[in-house]
Design a protein around this motif. Structure first.
Motif, PDB file in Angstrom:
ATOM      1  N   GLU A 129       7.128  -2.764  -4.382  1.00  0.00           N
ATOM      2  CA  GLU A 129       6.758  -2.939  -2.969  1.00  0.00           C
ATOM      3  C   GLU A 129       5.604  -2.034  -2.563  1.00  0.00           C
ATOM      4  O   GLU A 129       4.690  -2.460  -1.867  1.00  0.00           O
ATOM      5  CB  GLU A 129       7.980  -2.705  -2.084  1.00  0.00           C
ATOM      6  CG  GLU A 129       9.034  -3.802  -2.206  1.00  0.00           C
ATOM      7  CD  GLU A 129      10.132  -3.658  -1.168  1.00  0.00           C
ATOM      8  OE1 GLU A 129       9.976  -2.816  -0.259  1.00  0.00           O
ATOM      9  OE2 GLU A 129      11.131  -4.380  -1.275  1.00  0.00           O
ATOM     10  N   SER A 130       5.628  -0.786  -3.000  1.00  0.00           N
ATOM     11  CA  SER A 130       4.536   0.120  -2.629  1.00  0.00           C
ATOM     12  C   SER A 130       3.238  -0.271  -3.326  1.00  0.00           C
ATOM     13  O   SER A 130       2.147  -0.153  -2.748  1.00  0.00           O
ATOM     14  CB  SER A 130       4.908   1.570  -2.963  1.00  0.00           C
ATOM     15  OG  SER A 130       5.025   1.745  -4.354  1.00  0.00           O
ATOM     16  N   ASP A 134       8.134   0.571  -8.723  1.00  0.00           N
ATOM     17  CA  ASP A 134       8.137   0.512  -7.263  1.00  0.00           C
ATOM     18  C   ASP A 134       7.162  -0.580  -6.830  1.00  0.00           C
ATOM     19  O   ASP A 134       6.041  -0.316  -6.388  1.00  0.00           O
ATOM     20  CB  ASP A 134       7.734   1.872  -6.688  1.00  0.00           C
ATOM     21  CG  ASP A 134       7.874   1.918  -5.173  1.00  0.00           C
ATOM     22  OD1 ASP A 134       8.316   0.915  -4.589  1.00  0.00           O
ATOM     23  OD2 ASP A 134       7.527   2.958  -4.586  1.00  0.00           O
ATOM     24  N   GLN A 141       1.052 -10.440   0.415  1.00  0.00           N
ATOM     25  CA  GLN A 141       2.236  -9.694   0.836  1.00  0.00           C
ATOM     26  C   GLN A 141       3.193 -10.587   1.622  1.00  0.00           C
ATOM     27  O   GLN A 141       4.417 -10.478   1.479  1.00  0.00           O
ATOM     28  CB  GLN A 141       1.826  -8.483   1.672  1.00  0.00           C
ATOM     29  CG  GLN A 141       1.097  -7.408   0.878  1.00  0.00           C
ATOM     30  CD  GLN A 141       0.682  -6.233   1.729  1.00  0.00           C
ATOM     31  OE1 GLN A 141       1.506  -5.647   2.433  1.00  0.00           O
ATOM     32  NE2 GLN A 141      -0.594  -5.880   1.683  1.00  0.00           N
ATOM     33  N   ARG A 168       1.847  -3.226  -1.355  1.00  0.00           N
ATOM     34  CA  ARG A 168       1.227  -2.797  -0.097  1.00  0.00           C
ATOM     35  C   ARG A 168      -0.155  -2.199  -0.342  1.00  0.00           C
ATOM     36  O   ARG A 168      -1.066  -2.347   0.472  1.00  0.00           O
ATOM     37  CB  ARG A 168       2.120  -1.785   0.622  1.00  0.00           C
ATOM     38  CG  ARG A 168       3.336  -2.399   1.293  1.00  0.00           C
ATOM     39  CD  ARG A 168       3.989  -1.415   2.248  1.00  0.00           C
ATOM     40  NE  ARG A 168       4.416  -0.193   1.587  1.00  0.00           N
ATOM     41  CZ  ARG A 168       5.625  -0.029   1.043  1.00  0.00           C
ATOM     42  NH1 ARG A 168       6.516  -1.011   1.095  1.00  0.00           N
ATOM     43  NH2 ARG A 168       5.942   1.114   0.463  1.00  0.00           N
ATOM     44  N   ARG A 169      -0.315  -1.526  -1.463  1.00  0.00           N
ATOM     45  CA  ARG A 169      -1.582  -0.853  -1.755  1.00  0.00           C
ATOM     46  C   ARG A 169      -2.659  -1.816  -2.253  1.00  0.00           C
ATOM     47  O   ARG A 169      -3.840  -1.664  -1.911  1.00  0.00           O
ATOM     48  CB  ARG A 169      -1.350   0.242  -2.793  1.00  0.00           C
ATOM     49  CG  ARG A 169      -2.614   1.024  -3.126  1.00  0.00           C
ATOM     50  CD  ARG A 169      -2.321   2.122  -4.121  1.00  0.00           C
ATOM     51  NE  ARG A 169      -3.533   2.847  -4.480  1.00  0.00           N
ATOM     52  CZ  ARG A 169      -3.606   3.783  -5.430  1.00  0.00           C
ATOM     53  NH1 ARG A 169      -2.510   4.129  -6.102  1.00  0.00           N
ATOM     54  NH2 ARG A 169      -4.747   4.383  -5.694  1.00  0.00           N
TER      55      ARG A 169
END
Length: 261
Positions: A144-145, A142, A156, A148-149
């Motif tokens: 994308e998550s 995953d 990004q 973001r983190r």
């Protein structure tokens, strides 16, 4: 003389101490899949602590790869120091960055190690902080998550403008570059990953774009791509710009002379 820094056979030998000028960084590659099965040979080179760590791996393949990586690191460092690999001792910083212990740290040798999947990389130099990271590109995470983190807003944004397929490798370029930097500084994950920006561009040779809160920190390091192979991405970070990279692929190139603006 170094015949090859690409270790693909368990019969690997270094016949004479490699020459390492102060303005060079040497990057070694180990094919862990090719050498891992000769476990009995590698175990003979490990310290009791390393043997204990190897025994904790649940899967045989992981134990073999760990033993081969540590034993070959000892072999390579021992060659530079003209020392018995079994006699080398290591110390670890508060953030677990390894270095040669004072009794083994002759000639001001510094190093860093990374391994992922079937590949290990050893970066070796003199008197310079250095960090290296290699990652196997995985398409089922995953991403994308995770971005973001851990990625900065600038990173990004760089990722978002790419098409989905290009985004996968760009993610791993970003991750390896960030890991190489925090490993070089010795801060590990205590340095927030959003506190600095890296470029996601392919083949970047000066990828550290910005550091916060000290904007001048970026100019003190050189962060660049290094040779990987299919389905792997790798990056190297070294303090200073006055050095030349000699790598396992036979490449020999100078660090860019320009500093960050």
């Amino acid at each position: 003389m170094i015949h090859s820094m690409n270790i693909t056979d368990s019969s690997f030998r270094i016949e004479a101490p490699p020459v390492l000028p102060e303005n060079e960084v040497h990057l070694w590659r180990v094919d862990l899949e090719a050498v891992g099965a000769d476990e009995s040979r590698w175990q003979r080179l490990l310290s009791p602590d390393e043997s204990m760590r190897a025994s904790r791996f649940h899967f045989c393949r992981d134990r073999q790869r760990f033993a081969a990586s540590r034993a070959l690191l000892r072999t390579v460092l021992g060659a530079y120091l003209a020392a018995d690999p079994r006699e080398l001792t290591f110390s670890y910083s508060k953030r677990e960055k390894p270095s040669l212990a004072p009794g083994s740290a002759g000639d001001n040798i510094t190093f860093n190690v990374s391994h992922s999947g079937e590949i290990a990389l050893f970066a070796i130099t003199r008197g310079r902080d250095v960090g290296v990271d290699v990652e196997q590109v995985r398409r089922n995470s995953d991403l994308e998550s995770i971005a973001r983190r851990f990625f900065s807003l600038d990173e990004q944004r760089q990722l978002a403008v790419l098409d989905p397929e290009a985004r996968i490798e760009a993610f791993f370029r970003c991750w390896t570059r960030k890991e190489a930097f925090i490993k070089a500084t010795g801060d590990g994950l205590s340095l927030p990953l959003k506190q600095f920006d890296v470029s996601l561009a392919v083949g970047e040779t000066n990828a550290l774009l910005a550091t916060r809160p000290d904007g001048g920190e970026a100019g003190r390091w050189l962060l660049r791509d290094v040779p990987g192979e299919k389905d792997y991405v790798a990056a190297l970070c070294v303090r200073g710009h006055d050095w030349t990279l000699k790598d396992w692929s036979g490449g020999y190139g100078r660090a860019p002379a320009e500093n960050h603006k």
